[in-house]
Design an enzyme around this catalytic site. Structure first.
Site, PDB file in Angstrom:
ATOM      1  CG  HIS A  31       6.501  -7.248   4.177  1.00 14.04           C
ATOM      2  ND1 HIS A  31       7.429  -6.831   4.650  1.00 14.04           N
ATOM      3  CD2 HIS A  31       5.649  -7.981   5.061  1.00 14.04           C
ATOM      4  CE1 HIS A  31       7.539  -7.274   5.733  1.00 14.04           C
ATOM      5  NE2 HIS A  31       6.538  -8.054   6.245  1.00 14.04           N
ATOM      6  CD  GLU A  32       2.091  -9.267   5.106  1.00 15.17           C
ATOM      7  OE1 GLU A  32       2.190 -10.395   5.480  1.00 15.17           O
ATOM      8  OE2 GLU A  32       2.949  -8.542   5.789  1.00 15.17           O
ATOM      9  CG  HIS A  35       5.795 -12.666   5.571  1.00 16.34           C
ATOM     10  ND1 HIS A  35       7.052 -12.860   6.011  1.00 16.34           N
ATOM     11  CD2 HIS A  35       5.506 -11.424   5.945  1.00 16.34           C
ATOM     12  CE1 HIS A  35       7.481 -11.623   6.818  1.00 16.34           C
ATOM     13  NE2 HIS A  35       6.588 -10.888   6.780  1.00 16.34           N
TER      14      HIS A  35
END
Length: 237
Positions: A31-32, A35
């Site tokens: 997820h990160e 980003h």
């Protein structure tokens, strides 16, 4: 997830907990990473400079967020630093950067759903009864990958600041929007209230189940067992 682990036999619980932790780390890391990766590709190197464009989980973990995901089924990782001024289109850049995280979780959920279905089909859910630890770990790892990824996708798209959903919605709003003003000023407090409410709901549910189990045990003891004639005889003396 913690409540479910506590209901299992100790030897099985160890493998389930290990599977949950590894699945959690993978979900949050991906997820990160996305980003940071998308922000970098759109022109902002802030996350790149801080070493966040990596799949090294140590760079992304937030202890409190990880614990909350294990306990309550929702959580977060260490936020990726983003400087919106580096994007050619500020709103579009922020929206795409924000949405990339939840989208990666949704994609992972679909990717791991297929092998999970295969495992369920061939193991027929007998792994816990037979205590095949390797099978227990495999099933739980795949199961929690799907659950955690879906939870992260839904939770992060809640349109409250500072969640990803806020930045996605903000792309379509004017700068003078009352919604934007409200979120920047009160969004984090509303989000905190939602988190506390969800956590307390899970706690109250656990307490309710405990009380209900105790009542069922009491009822079975006095009305559905061989002990019934004994206490009835005692009462009629």
């Amino acid at each position: 997830m913690l409540w479910r682990i506590l209901d299992l036999p100790f030897d099985i619980a160890i493998f389930v907990a290990l599977a949950a932790i590894l699945a959690l780390v993978l979900c949050l890391t991906v997820h990160e990473f996305f980003h940071a990766f998308v922000a970098y590709k759109l022109g902002d190197s802030t996350a790149k400079v801080e070493g966040r464009v990596t799949l090294n989980p140590i760079r992304h973990m937030d202890p409190l967020g990880a614990i909350m995901l294990l306990i309550a089924g929702f959580g977060w990782a260490k936020p990726v630093p983003v400087n919106a001024n580096n994007f050619k289109n500020t709103k579009r850049g922020m929206a795409l950067t924000a949405f990339s995280g939840p989208l990666s979780n949704l994609v992972l959920a679909f990717i791991f759903a297929l092998p999970l279905l295969v495992v369920v089909e061939y193991l027929h859910m007998q792994i816990f009864l037979d205590s095949h630890y390797g099978a227990v770990f495999l099933y739980e790892f795949l199961f929690m990958l799907v659950v955690f990824n879906i939870a992260l996708f839904i939770f992060n798209l809640i349109p409250l600041y500072p969640l990803d959903g806020f930045h996605v919605v903000n792309m379509f709003l004017p700068h003078e929007s009352k919604y934007l003003f409200f979120n920047l000023r009160y969004g984090q407090y509303v989000l905190l209230a939602v988190i506390v409410l969800l956590f307390l709901t899970r706690v109250f549910e656990t307490i309710r189940n405990f009380i209900l189990s105790g009542f069922i045990w009491f009822w079975d003891l006095f009305f559905n067992t061989a002990f019934v004639p004994v206490w009835l005889e005692w009462l009629t003396r």
